[in-house]
Design a protein around this motif. Sequence first.
Motif, PDB file in Angstrom:
ATOM      1  N   GLN A 141      33.075  24.421  46.524  1.00 66.30           N
ATOM      2  CA  GLN A 141      31.999  24.458  45.536  1.00 66.30           C
ATOM      3  C   GLN A 141      32.516  24.124  44.136  1.00 66.30           C
ATOM      4  OE1 GLN A 141      32.567  27.121  47.716  1.00 66.30           O
ATOM      5  NE2 GLN A 141      30.999  26.448  49.163  1.00 66.30           N
ATOM      6  N   ALA A 142      33.661  24.673  43.773  1.00 64.97           N
ATOM      7  CA  ALA A 142      34.239  24.394  42.458  1.00 64.97           C
ATOM      8  C   ALA A 142      34.666  22.931  42.364  1.00 64.97           C
ATOM      9  CB  ALA A 142      35.430  25.312  42.195  1.00 64.97           C
ATOM     10  N   ALA A 143      35.157  22.373  43.457  1.00 64.00           N
ATOM     11  CA  ALA A 143      35.560  20.968  43.479  1.00 64.00           C
ATOM     12  C   ALA A 143      34.361  20.062  43.231  1.00 64.00           C
ATOM     13  CB  ALA A 143      36.228  20.623  44.807  1.00 64.00           C
ATOM     14  N   GLN A 144      33.226  20.420  43.786  1.00 64.85           N
ATOM     15  CA  GLN A 144      32.009  19.628  43.596  1.00 64.85           C
ATOM     16  C   GLN A 144      31.616  19.582  42.119  1.00 64.85           C
ATOM     17  OE1 GLN A 144      28.506  21.182  45.527  1.00 64.85           O
ATOM     18  NE2 GLN A 144      27.536  19.190  45.535  1.00 64.85           N
ATOM     19  N   VAL A 145      31.634  20.724  41.467  1.00 58.55           N
ATOM     20  CA  VAL A 145      31.295  20.796  40.043  1.00 58.55           C
ATOM     21  C   VAL A 145      32.320  20.027  39.205  1.00 58.55           C
ATOM     22  CG1 VAL A 145      31.008  22.358  38.082  1.00 58.55           C
ATOM     23  CG2 VAL A 145      30.058  22.970  40.308  1.00 58.55           C
ATOM     24  N   ALA A 146      33.588  20.210  39.524  1.00 54.14           N
ATOM     25  CA  ALA A 146      34.644  19.532  38.774  1.00 54.14           C
ATOM     26  C   ALA A 146      34.537  18.012  38.907  1.00 54.14           C
ATOM     27  CB  ALA A 146      36.011  20.015  39.239  1.00 54.14           C
ATOM     28  N   CYS A 147      34.156  17.518  40.077  1.00 53.61           N
ATOM     29  CA  CYS A 147      33.995  16.072  40.268  1.00 53.61           C
ATOM     30  C   CYS A 147      32.919  15.514  39.341  1.00 53.61           C
ATOM     31  CB  CYS A 147      33.663  15.759  41.722  1.00 53.61           C
ATOM     32  SG  CYS A 147      35.091  15.789  42.812  1.00 53.61           S
ATOM     33  N   GLN A 148      31.859  16.263  39.168  1.00 53.99           N
ATOM     34  CA  GLN A 148      30.791  15.825  38.262  1.00 53.99           C
ATOM     35  C   GLN A 148      31.298  15.781  36.823  1.00 53.99           C
ATOM     36  OE1 GLN A 148      27.757  18.693  39.087  1.00 53.99           O
ATOM     37  NE2 GLN A 148      27.265  17.816  41.073  1.00 53.99           N
ATOM     38  N   GLU A 149      32.079  16.765  36.449  1.00 51.83           N
ATOM     39  CA  GLU A 149      32.627  16.798  35.095  1.00 51.83           C
ATOM     40  C   GLU A 149      33.645  15.675  34.885  1.00 51.83           C
ATOM     41  OE1 GLU A 149      34.085  20.763  34.491  1.00 51.83           O
ATOM     42  OE2 GLU A 149      32.086  21.623  34.609  1.00 51.83           O
ATOM     43  N   ILE A 150      34.449  15.401  35.896  1.00 50.98           N
ATOM     44  CA  ILE A 150      35.439  14.327  35.794  1.00 50.98           C
ATOM     45  C   ILE A 150      34.748  12.982  35.632  1.00 50.98           C
ATOM     46  CG2 ILE A 150      37.172  13.037  37.101  1.00 50.98           C
ATOM     47  CD1 ILE A 150      38.183  15.741  38.128  1.00 50.98           C
ATOM     48  N   ALA A 193      40.162  13.370  40.780  1.00 54.17           N
ATOM     49  CA  ALA A 193      38.856  13.259  41.432  1.00 54.17           C
ATOM     50  C   ALA A 193      39.013  12.982  42.923  1.00 54.17           C
ATOM     51  CB  ALA A 193      38.031  12.165  40.769  1.00 54.17           C
ATOM     52  N   GLU A 194      39.975  12.150  43.274  1.00 57.95           N
ATOM     53  CA  GLU A 194      40.212  11.836  44.687  1.00 57.95           C
ATOM     54  C   GLU A 194      40.604  13.092  45.472  1.00 57.95           C
ATOM     55  OE1 GLU A 194      43.271   9.086  47.269  1.00 57.95           O
ATOM     56  OE2 GLU A 194      42.703   8.412  45.259  1.00 57.95           O
ATOM     57  N   LEU A 195      41.489  13.909  44.899  1.00 53.03           N
ATOM     58  CA  LEU A 195      41.880  15.165  45.561  1.00 53.03           C
ATOM     59  C   LEU A 195      40.693  16.121  45.687  1.00 53.03           C
ATOM     60  CD1 LEU A 195      45.291  15.888  43.811  1.00 53.03           C
ATOM     61  CD2 LEU A 195      44.940  15.273  46.209  1.00 53.03           C
ATOM     62  N   LEU A 196      39.925  16.230  44.618  1.00 56.13           N
ATOM     63  CA  LEU A 196      38.792  17.152  44.628  1.00 56.13           C
ATOM     64  C   LEU A 196      37.694  16.694  45.574  1.00 56.13           C
ATOM     65  CD1 LEU A 196      38.652  18.007  40.835  1.00 56.13           C
ATOM     66  CD2 LEU A 196      39.409  19.505  42.689  1.00 56.13           C
ATOM     67  N   GLU A 197      37.484  15.390  45.676  1.00 58.01           N
ATOM     68  CA  GLU A 197      36.487  14.871  46.623  1.00 58.01           C
ATOM     69  C   GLU A 197      36.898  15.170  48.056  1.00 58.01           C
ATOM     70  OE1 GLU A 197      36.092  10.752  45.574  1.00 58.01           O
ATOM     71  OE2 GLU A 197      34.964  11.223  43.746  1.00 58.01           O
ATOM     72  N   ALA A 198      38.189  15.070  48.359  1.00 56.59           N
ATOM     73  CA  ALA A 198      38.673  15.407  49.697  1.00 56.59           C
ATOM     74  C   ALA A 198      38.443  16.891  49.982  1.00 56.59           C
ATOM     75  CB  ALA A 198      40.150  15.055  49.833  1.00 56.59           C
ATOM     76  N   CYS A 199      38.670  17.727  48.979  1.00 49.50           N
ATOM     77  CA  CYS A 199      38.433  19.161  49.123  1.00 49.50           C
ATOM     78  C   CYS A 199      36.951  19.439  49.342  1.00 49.50           C
ATOM     79  CB  CYS A 199      38.934  19.896  47.877  1.00 49.50           C
ATOM     80  SG  CYS A 199      38.620  21.671  47.874  1.00 49.50           S
ATOM     81  N   GLU A 200      36.125  18.773  48.562  1.00 49.45           N
ATOM     82  CA  GLU A 200      34.674  18.975  48.618  1.00 49.45           C
ATOM     83  C   GLU A 200      34.108  18.640  49.996  1.00 49.45           C
ATOM     84  OE1 GLU A 200      30.751  17.025  46.433  1.00 49.45           O
ATOM     85  OE2 GLU A 200      32.751  16.576  45.671  1.00 49.45           O
ATOM     86  N   THR A 201      34.669  17.647  50.652  1.00 45.47           N
ATOM     87  CA  THR A 201      34.126  17.188  51.932  1.00 45.47           C
ATOM     88  C   THR A 201      34.851  17.767  53.150  1.00 45.47           C
ATOM     89  OG1 THR A 201      35.513  15.201  51.856  1.00 45.47           O
ATOM     90  CG2 THR A 201      33.287  15.030  50.936  1.00 45.47           C
ATOM     91  N   THR A 202      35.851  18.629  52.915  1.00 40.19           N
ATOM     92  CA  THR A 202      36.597  19.228  54.014  1.00 40.19           C
ATOM     93  C   THR A 202      36.337  20.732  54.037  1.00 40.19           C
ATOM     94  OG1 THR A 202      38.325  17.560  53.712  1.00 40.19           O
ATOM     95  CG2 THR A 202      38.881  19.481  55.058  1.00 40.19           C
TER      96      THR A 202
END
Length: 60
Positions: A12-21, A41-50
């Motif tokens: 959930q935090a990764a999703q928000v951070a991706c928007q901010e990035i 962003a690439e790392l956080l997107e992987a986290c968001e979808t896993t």
Amino acid sequence: MDPYGDTLFNEQAAQVACQEIAALTLRCADDQRKAALLDLAELLEACETTPGSDVLLMGD
């Protein structure tokens, strides 16, 4: 309290951070910093979808 300044992103935090990035990247004039933002962003997107994953940034 974390004396080392570690930061943990869950899905959930990764999703928000991706928007901010995405917003930060548009305003970033420095190519090196922009590249770092895109790497993060690439790392956080992987986290968001896993499901069940986290990204841990260690240190300050």
